[in-house]
Every structure is written in structure tokens, then in C-alpha cells.
Scaffold this motif. Structure first.
Motif, mmCIF file in Angstrom:
data_model
loop_
_atom_site.group_PDB
_atom_site.id
_atom_site.type_symbol
_atom_site.label_atom_id
_atom_site.label_comp_id
_atom_site.label_asym_id
_atom_site.label_seq_id
_atom_site.Cartn_x
_atom_site.Cartn_y
_atom_site.Cartn_z
ATOM 1 N N VAL A 88 0.858 -1.199 0.000
ATOM 2 C CA VAL A 88 0.000 0.000 0.000
ATOM 3 C C VAL A 88 0.889 1.242 0.000
ATOM 4 O O VAL A 88 2.018 1.211 0.503
ATOM 5 C CB VAL A 88 -0.917 -0.023 1.255
ATOM 6 C CG1 VAL A 88 -1.483 1.355 1.576
ATOM 7 C CG2 VAL A 88 -2.030 -1.046 1.071
ATOM 8 N N ILE A 118 -6.804 -1.177 4.907
ATOM 9 C CA ILE A 118 -6.457 -0.778 3.534
ATOM 10 C C ILE A 118 -5.728 -1.951 2.902
ATOM 11 O O ILE A 118 -4.667 -2.378 3.363
ATOM 12 C CB ILE A 118 -5.573 0.485 3.502
ATOM 13 C CG1 ILE A 118 -6.309 1.630 4.221
ATOM 14 C CG2 ILE A 118 -5.252 0.890 2.068
ATOM 15 C CD1 ILE A 118 -5.504 2.906 4.309
ATOM 16 N N THR A 175 -3.292 -0.350 -2.880
ATOM 17 C CA THR A 175 -4.068 0.894 -2.879
ATOM 18 C C THR A 175 -3.154 2.094 -2.626
ATOM 19 O O THR A 175 -2.183 1.997 -1.884
ATOM 20 C CB THR A 175 -5.202 0.778 -1.843
ATOM 21 O OG1 THR A 175 -6.220 -0.049 -2.432
ATOM 22 C CG2 THR A 175 -5.801 2.123 -1.457
ATOM 23 N N ILE A 217 -10.991 -0.361 2.723
ATOM 24 C CA ILE A 217 -10.720 -0.054 1.313
ATOM 25 C C ILE A 217 -10.037 -1.263 0.698
ATOM 26 O O ILE A 217 -9.101 -1.819 1.271
ATOM 27 C CB ILE A 217 -9.826 1.198 1.198
ATOM 28 C CG1 ILE A 217 -10.535 2.402 1.846
ATOM 29 C CG2 ILE A 217 -9.474 1.501 -0.252
ATOM 30 C CD1 ILE A 217 -9.676 3.633 1.979
ATOM 31 N N CYS A 257 -8.347 -3.560 -2.763
ATOM 32 C CA CYS A 257 -7.024 -3.594 -3.399
ATOM 33 C C CYS A 257 -6.968 -2.659 -4.605
ATOM 34 O O CYS A 257 -7.943 -2.513 -5.349
ATOM 35 C CB CYS A 257 -6.740 -5.010 -3.897
ATOM 36 S SG CYS A 257 -6.828 -6.261 -2.616
ATOM 37 N N ASN A 258 -5.805 -2.078 -4.830
ATOM 38 C CA ASN A 258 -5.518 -1.286 -6.037
ATOM 39 C C ASN A 258 -6.507 -0.144 -6.272
ATOM 40 O O ASN A 258 -6.793 0.213 -7.414
ATOM 41 C CB ASN A 258 -5.434 -2.190 -7.273
ATOM 42 C CG ASN A 258 -4.107 -2.940 -7.341
ATOM 43 O OD1 ASN A 258 -3.194 -2.649 -6.572
ATOM 44 N ND2 ASN A 258 -3.992 -3.893 -8.237
ATOM 45 N N CYS A 259 -7.035 0.432 -5.187
ATOM 46 C CA CYS A 259 -7.847 1.646 -5.300
ATOM 47 C C CYS A 259 -6.941 2.872 -5.350
ATOM 48 O O CYS A 259 -5.752 2.807 -5.013
ATOM 49 C CB CYS A 259 -8.778 1.783 -4.092
ATOM 50 S SG CYS A 259 -10.024 0.496 -4.016
ATOM 51 N N THR A 260 -7.527 4.003 -5.762
ATOM 52 C CA THR A 260 -6.790 5.271 -5.742
ATOM 53 C C THR A 260 -7.698 6.337 -5.138
ATOM 54 O O THR A 260 -8.806 6.559 -5.613
ATOM 55 C CB THR A 260 -6.372 5.714 -7.157
ATOM 56 O OG1 THR A 260 -7.547 5.956 -7.939
ATOM 57 C CG2 THR A 260 -5.521 4.675 -7.852
ATOM 58 N N ASN A 267 -12.483 -3.235 -4.731
ATOM 59 C CA ASN A 267 -11.213 -3.081 -5.455
ATOM 60 C C ASN A 267 -11.299 -2.114 -6.636
ATOM 61 O O ASN A 267 -12.354 -1.920 -7.229
ATOM 62 C CB ASN A 267 -10.777 -4.436 -6.011
ATOM 63 C CG ASN A 267 -10.547 -5.471 -4.934
ATOM 64 O OD1 ASN A 267 -10.345 -5.135 -3.783
ATOM 65 N ND2 ASN A 267 -10.587 -6.741 -5.308
ATOM 66 N N THR A 286 -6.853 -7.458 -9.645
ATOM 67 C CA THR A 286 -7.163 -7.870 -8.275
ATOM 68 C C THR A 286 -8.006 -9.140 -8.345
ATOM 69 O O THR A 286 -9.051 -9.165 -8.985
ATOM 70 C CB THR A 286 -7.965 -6.790 -7.521
ATOM 71 O OG1 THR A 286 -9.220 -6.578 -8.173
ATOM 72 C CG2 THR A 286 -7.218 -5.478 -7.468
ATOM 73 N N ASN A 303 -1.721 3.901 -10.181
ATOM 74 C CA ASN A 303 -2.239 2.581 -10.557
ATOM 75 C C ASN A 303 -2.668 2.475 -12.022
ATOM 76 O O ASN A 303 -3.589 1.732 -12.365
ATOM 77 C CB ASN A 303 -3.393 2.163 -9.632
ATOM 78 C CG ASN A 303 -2.890 1.696 -8.273
ATOM 79 O OD1 ASN A 303 -1.690 1.522 -8.082
ATOM 80 N ND2 ASN A 303 -3.783 1.483 -7.326
#
Lengths: 324, 324, 324
Positions: A139, A153, A157, A193, A195-198, A217, B198, C196
Motif C-alpha cells: 500500500v 487498507i 491501494t 478499502i 485492493c488497487n484503489c486510488t 477493489n 485484483t 495505478n
């Protein structure tokens, strides 16, 4: 952004190399903000004549502007400079200078009791993380982010990326210049939150994720959004900038929400819908543009009846032709 | 999830602080699973009266439940407790306790011959990776994941994130509480996965990616999905939870698939389509909701004919008016 | 891909174990490329009879092919082998062998003055990064990527992932075999890329992001795309492979663009639209398939008029029935 302590307009004028100060040089500025976030005591900047009036009559007390040929409301000051955008960048750079990190966990970050930060996690300067959080591997939590208690988290992310927010001038070689972010992200207690969110930070204020909200995600939450409590966002949802999502809103998979609008409390927006304008609360919406889901479903049924309608009209024309 | 070895109902009763056991205390439980994954010998939990009957008559042998006022099928046992959801969490936490990682590659991970794990990769506890795989930089492979031979996982992808799956009670301050995942991800031989994808683990069972399937970038595959062999998923596809995608299915870019449905073998779903319900195999689909692509294309043509139809009807009304 | 220096056809023939050479064994090959990228002096490969003629008459000088029973244009050579796809893989593997990285920053990477590479960043072999760039934590920059000056790449983004590009044969156990990428990504000056994102490298040539282009979060840019200067791509946009986006194009959130098409300069495509075929420049588009936004908006209005039309036709039929 509020300054660590108020500064005089004279000091600001020197920092940005102002050509003129109109008004009280000894007045104090408490911070700098965008038009829609600005408060009394704050600076704001404007360079486009069509926005002069809005800025002069906003909550801002001090206006960085590229003219002195305007009517100045009482008690306000003008800081006149050829390029107000550059002045903005200079002020932000002074108070929140870009800090090139050289280790994964910044020594100025505060991490609460019982919080687990796993390997590969980056934690930037002035980050605060509460108690009993779980921050999964890889993260990235960037500068000034504030995280409450019991927050999860998941991996990959990124919290606190710079806003996608540009100063546009199509007569420059490079049309778009980033309006440097000096805001942050605030994540309240019990938020989770995926995975791999922004989640981008505010340009000058905060992007807020309300208590108890859960995010799947690959979700994008742009700068300056205010997300309510107990919301549920499914995977691949995207929310542009400066939008307000009230409490208890569910956005299903791949929903897109445009900027600077409001979605009322306890609304549901069904999968893949697009929301270009504000929605009232306590209803279910669907489609692009998102409408009342029942109305939209009926429309889909009507669309399938066009061939039947066409056939009817053909028959009617035939009958009329025979009668003519 | 199966337990490492069977345990008695008495032992489970003590662990979850049960108020009553109905049935044989010495009966053995082999694991705990969700309703649709449960097998004979397993525990299941239920707290909503409307699901009592379904659970009592499921394949589960042992039911964790918040009442004893139900008809118990022969040979089954009830473990009665005020809060079956908390009992579930306690059991999962006992058998699969959260293990805070402290290094990038867990010493209990098994990595096959010829497999290359590049820098920045996290590999959790009890992960198994087969032979001749390539794991690119900054990938995250979380606990219990099983990966076959010749698998490629590109940078930034997260395998084994927790399911987006919540226990909902709107009279609590925090409406949603995560149903802790104890399942895993199983990736068969010759699978290739792109960047920043993901793939979530099953809640109690496995999310499976079948042999030879290839997945592009930024794809989301939710918990408990079963993906067949030789499928092809283009970028930004999203698949919700507990869905079955049979062999040889192609999903083109940005397709969204809803939960607990089946897409038949050798189906193609064209870009940006949405799949809200099951699709038969060997066909091409398009649109939202996804329909036979040819039918859908004709509908788009018909939609363009509405103005013509409108004009026809206007003419007809004029003629009829003149005749009246 | 160009070879470091020209090689003889005889040498290539030996490398790929060719059964026959048709034409001049001493002729020189300068590189290997795909059909649409191939230049005079290059090798190309073909195994499907329906593409024989196109390949023989392309710019390629040397054709790797699975037959000698074709008409060879003057001055060209055939390298005959049973499996041209395997020959392609062998050549790529020879000139760009897979290099398993063992540290986060490759010692052969060149990083310009004033460029800041933050913790957790992977930089592969033969990467060149210009001056005054900012590479945020946990970015992955894979082999052969070339980055200009003043470029910003935010956290979690992956540059240079392998193309999603497969050789398909449905009579194999594994239907899809990756056509190994030997191209790269070229990012010009003043480009900024969000968090990302994924930008794949070209299969044999370059994926190019033009000077001054700004890209938001979670954007996918497939292999061999050519993106112009001063473009603006909002979050979650996806662009398939080998497409050309000219200068000054704006793609709003969640737009999807199909492969091998061209979007003309200064075009805007509104949020969630899908672009299945080329678009002329200087216009605004909307919907799926993306059309002139004004035309599309009128269509949405017409769709709402179907029930009214239905009612009219019902009335007309009633009148005609009464008259009959």
C-alpha cells in the motif's frame, strides 16, 4: 490549506513578487484555498477576467489577481501580480514543499497502537494512522493523510495521490500545468478499502471518506470528494472531483459519477450507470444518464416495441392509400 | 474451509460460548462454509429467521443458530448462540488467525523450481507457487494462494485480497461488518495475469482461475468466482462474486458481470457490455443488459428510426383530420 | 525491434532451424516487426495461408513462413520453417532475453539529473529516465522504457508490461500462447501519469505517450498505441492496442477505445462512451457506439417519446376501425 500561522499580506506580496498591494498590507492571511472551499481570512487566486467578480465577492479576504482595475469590496485586499497561477504554486511550494522520500516509513508519521503496517508499505511525511488498523503489503499512503481507528487498507491501494487538476492555456507549448495539490485525504474510523484503489488528496482542502464506509477493489475517488458514512462502493466505481456523496449510498460495480454534484443519502445506483448530475436520496437509479430505475426499465421495454409500431404505421398507411 | 482435523461439536460449543447444543455433542465437524459451498460434516451459520429452513435442510451437518425453537432434521446438530456471526468470526480466527507479515517472502511459502520471483513481490504464509512461473516486480500474493506451473503474474497485481462481503445491520452505528475470508485463490497451470489486477479469495472456499486462461490489465475478479479454462478477459473487466464462467469464454474490455450467475462455454461478450443474469454458451452478446449481439445491433438501428415514425404519424393525423 | 547490428539470413536460418532458404542467404536482416510496423530490411513472420500475400507484399524484406509454395517478390527472401511463431519467439529470446531482476533499481538504468526516484520503485534493465522527473513510491518501470524530462509518474503505476497479444490455436490444450513482447514504452517530456495506471509496451515497436499529455488514475493504455501531445485522459479510461490518438484529444472518465483505430486531433469523448471505430477530429462524441454528442442527445429525447407515439397509433387504429 491553512498556514501554520497567519502571515501578513506584505509578506505574501514579497514571496510572490507582487507589483502592487491594494488595501491593508498589514492584514493577515490564514491560508489559501480554491474558490468553493475558501473561508474568511484566506487567499484565493484568479487570472481569468470572467471570474474576477466571483472571486472578489467570495468568502476570500485576499485576492491574488492580474489586474488592479477592479472594484475592491471593503476590507479586502488585492495582491496584484502578472501570473496569479505561478503565485499560487510559489505559496504552496513554500508551505508544503515537495519532500522526496528516502525510506518506506517516514519518521514523522504517527502510527497508533495495535496498527499493523505490513511489508512494502510506503508511509509519507506527516501521515497519522489511528489504532488497530491493518495496512496490507504494498500500500502507498502519501504525505499528510489522516486515518482513523480500525481502518483496513488492502494491497496496492494508493491514498493521497495528487489531484488531476490542471491550469489550461492552449497557447502554451504544454497546454496543461498541474495545480499543485496541498490538501490531503482524511479517512474516518471503521473504513475498509479494497485492493488497487486510488484516493486522491484535495487540491487545497481534504478528500474525506466517512466512518464505516466500505470500498471494493480498483475504485477511483478523485480530489476533494466528500463521501458520507456507511456507504458501499463496489469494484471499479469512479468518482470525479469535488462531489458529495451523502450517508448510506450504494454504488454498484463500474458506476461513474461526475464532478461537483451531490448524491442524496441512502441512494442506490445500479451497476455500470453514469451519474452526470445530482440525484435525490432514498431512491434507486439506473442507466446513463442515471434515472429512476423503474422508469428506465420501462424505457428499455418500450425500445423493443419500435418494430411493432413501425409495422402498425405501415399498415395504416396502406389502408389510407387504399381509401384515397 | 476444512479444519486441519475434525473437531467435536462440544469443542466448537465451548469456543463460541454456545448457550445450548441440540443433538450429539460428540459429533464431529470437518469445516465451516457458506450455504452454497457447504458439504456434509461442515458447519454453517444462520441468524435471519427467513434462512433458518434453508440452512437446516442444506448439506451442512451442524448449524450455528440463534434459536433452538426449530425442527432439527435427524442426525444434525444445533449450536445455539446469541450471535452466530460472531461465532463464525471466532472459528475463522481460531483456524486462520490473521498473520501480520514482517517480511516480503514468508518462510512457509513453497516456490517451485525455475520460478522467478522479482523484487518488491510479497508472498504470504502457506502460499504455494509451482514451477517455471514469472512473478513480476511489486506483485502481492496473499496467504494460502495456490499457483500452478508456467503461470505469469505481471506487476502490481494483487492475488488473494479479502472478499468484499459484509454482514449488514442498519441499526448498528457501523452498518457493515466484514465476514472475514478464510478461503483462498487457486490459479491453475499456464494462466497469465496482467498488471494491477485484483483477484479476491473465496469467503470460505476457493476462487479458481482455470488452466490456460489469460487476463489483461486492471481486471477485477471477485471472491468465489470459478473461471474456466482457456478464457480471455480484456482490460478493465470486472466480475462480481460467486459467478461461474465456463471454458473458452471471451470478455472484451470493460465488461461487467454480476454475481452468482453462469456464462456458458465459448461465449463472447463484446466491450462495455453488462451481464446481469446467466448467458447460454456458444453465442455473442452485447449491450446492457447483454443480449444476442445481432438482435441488439438491430435495436440500435430501430432507435434511429423514431423521428421518421413520428413524422409518419404526424402526416396520418393530418390526413385523418382533413377527412373528419 | 531493430537488431543491435544487421545479421545474415543464413544466421537467422540456423537460429530458427529453417528447413529451406529461398533467395539470397547473404542478405541482411535489420530487425523483426509485426506486419503494420515492418520496414524494409526487417523480418516478418506468417503462418496462416490467408495472410501469405499481405506479408509477401508488405515492406518486410524477409519472410519467415511455413511453406515455399508461394510467389516470392523480387529481392525478398523466405525463411521456411514448420512453425514460424516458434521462430519469432526464438529470435526475440535471442536479442531480448528475459532478464530476471534481482534488485529494485537496475545498474544499467540511466537516471537524469534532478530526477527523484522514491522508495519501492522498480526500474528495469536499459531504462532511461530524463531530468527533473518525479517517480512516486511503488511505481514499476520495466525493461527498455524511455522517459523524457519533467515527467511525473504517481504511485502504483506500471510502465512497460507485456502486451496482451496471443497466438491462438484452438486445437492445442492451451489455446493462447503469448507473442513475447520485444518493444518498449516511450514517454515524452512533460507527461504526467496518475496512480495505478498500466501502460503496456509495444509487441515489436513502441507504445508512445506524446509530450505534455496528462493521464489520471487507473487508466489502461495497451500495446503499440500512439498517443499525441497535450491529450487529457480522465480516470479509468481504457485504450486497446495499436490505436492512434492524435494531439489534444480529451477522453473523459471510463471511456473505452477499441484497437487499431484513429481518433482525430482535438476530439472530446464524453464519459463512459465506447469508441469502436475511428473518429474525425475537432468534434464532441458521446455514447456507445460514440456518435456526435448533439445527435446522440437528441436520440435520447426521441426514445422517451415512444409511449406517446404508441398512444397516437392506438388512437388512429381506433378511428380507422370505427370508419371501417
Amino acid at each position: 490549506m491553512k498556514f501554520p500561522a497567519p502571515v501578513t499580506i506584505q509578506w505574501i506580496g514579497q514571496l510572490v513578487n507582487a507589483s502592487t498591494i491594494v488595501g491593508d498590507e498589514n492584514a493577515q492571511a490564514t491560508g489559501i484555498n480554491e474558490l468553493h472551499k475558501v473561508e474568511s481570512g484566506d487567499l484565493v487566486f484568479v487570472d481569468a477576467p470572467k471570474y474576477y467578480d466571483t472571486c472578489l465577492n467570495s468568502a476570500a479576504t485576499h485576492i491574488i489577481i492580474n489586474t488592479s482595475e477592479v472594484q475592491v469590496p471593503q476590507g479586502k485586499t488585492l495582491i496584484v501580480t502578472e501570473n496569479p497561477f505561478e503565485a499560487y504554486l510559489k505559496i504552496v511550494d513554500h508551505f508544503r514543499p515537495f519532500a522526496p522520500a528516502d525510506k518506506m516509513i517516514n519518521e514523522k508519521a504517527i502510527i497508533g497502537e495495535g496498527t499493523i503496517v505490513m511489508p512494502g508499505v510506503f508511509v509519507g511525511t506527516d501521515v497519522k494512522i489511528g489504532k488497530n488498523c491493518r495496512i496490507f503489503p504494498n500500500v502507498t499512503i502519501l504525505d499528510y493523510t489522516e486515518i482513523g481507528d480500525n481502518v483496513v487498507i488492502q494491497s496496492g491501494t494508493v491514498i493521497g495521490g495528487d489531484a488531476f487538476y490542471y491550469n489550461t492555456k492552449k497557447d502554451r507549448e504544454v497546454w496543461y500545468r498541474r495545480m499543485q495539490s496541498c490538501g490531503n485525504v482524511v479517512i474516518e474510523d471503521d473504513v475498509e478499502i479494497g485492493c488497487n484503489c486510488t484516493i486522491d488528496r484535495g487540491v487545497t482542502a481534504s478528500t474525506v471518506i466517512g466512518k464505516g464506509t466500505k470500498i471494493d477493489n480498483l475504485v477511483h475517488i478523485g480530489h476533494d470528494n466528500t463521501i458520507g458514512k456507511n456507504c458501499l462502493f463496489a469494484a471499479q466505481v469512479g468518482i470525479a472531483g469535488a462531489t458529495t456523496i451523502e450517508d448510506g449510498v450504494c454504488l454498484w460495480g463500474q458506476v461513474g459519477v461526475s464532478k461537483t454534484l451531490t448524491i442524496g443519502a441512502n441512494t442506490q445506483v445500479l451497476a455500470q450507470s453514469g451519474v452526470p448530475s445530482s440525484l435525490k436520496g432514498d431512491k434507486v437509479y439506473f442507466g446513463y444518464p442515471a434515472e429512476d430505475a423503474q422508469v428506465k426499465r420501462r424505457e428499455l421495454v418500450w425500445q423493443k416495441r419500435i418494430p411493432e409500431l413501425w409495422e402498425d404505421v405501415k399498415q395504416i398507411k396502406k389502408i389510407l392509400d387504399q381509401k384515397a
